[in-house]
Design a protein around this motif. Sequence first.
Motif, short mmCIF file in Angstrom:
data_model
loop_
_atom_site.label_atom_id
_atom_site.label_comp_id
_atom_site.label_asym_id
_atom_site.label_seq_id
_atom_site.Cartn_x
_atom_site.Cartn_y
_atom_site.Cartn_z
N VAL A 1 8.45 15.44 -39.07
CA VAL A 1 8.85 15.50 -37.63
C VAL A 1 7.84 14.52 -36.71
O VAL A 1 6.65 14.43 -37.25
CB VAL A 1 8.52 17.15 -37.36
N TRP B 1 7.92 16.02 -30.86
CA TRP B 1 7.61 17.45 -31.01
C TRP B 1 6.77 17.87 -29.77
O TRP B 1 7.06 19.04 -29.28
CB TRP B 1 7.16 17.78 -32.28
N LYS C 1 10.09 24.50 -26.77
CA LYS C 1 10.37 25.24 -27.75
C LYS C 1 9.73 26.91 -27.76
O LYS C 1 8.91 27.03 -26.97
CB LYS C 1 9.52 24.69 -29.18
N TRP D 1 14.17 14.60 -33.28
CA TRP D 1 12.53 14.60 -33.53
C TRP D 1 12.31 14.67 -35.29
O TRP D 1 11.42 14.66 -35.69
CB TRP D 1 11.88 15.99 -33.08
#
Length: 159
Positions: free
Chosen positions: A11, A16, A21, A131
């Motif tokens: 990733v 990220w 998220k 990502w």
Amino acid sequence: MGVEIERKFLVDHAMWQKLDKPPGVHYQQGYIVSDENCTVRIRVTDAHGFITLKGRTSGITRSEYEYEIPVADGLEMLKKFAKNGTEKIRYRIPLGGFTWEVDEFLSDNEGLLIAEIELKSENDKFEKPEWITRDVTDDMRYANSNLATLPYREWPENK
């Protein structure tokens, strides 16, 4: 028969960090047995415990049997029987009919971000999020059981 069909990817750290998220779940896991033919793992979160048996990998497929156990039993098994282990925060990201599980490793594997996707067949097509970087499915260094014995921080290229 229980079966796991899984691909693993690295990733991109910068992407990220910017991603919106869901909250992650903290996992402690340890290995009672870990060799090329069989892995027996104990995994514990705040709310659940699991014992998992995995067989030898063929392609991206292997047998897998996972059973929920009481958290207290899982913690005791980790303490009494696990030879080594890993710790991580796991995030579950739904996308295109699949769920990406992204592990942000802690302790000796800190700095490692791995995304896994479980498939129904080895030929399943899936959308890769922006990502996602390199496919490391065939690089056994990235197997959790191997990260427990040779952590990411100890890899020559990371020293």
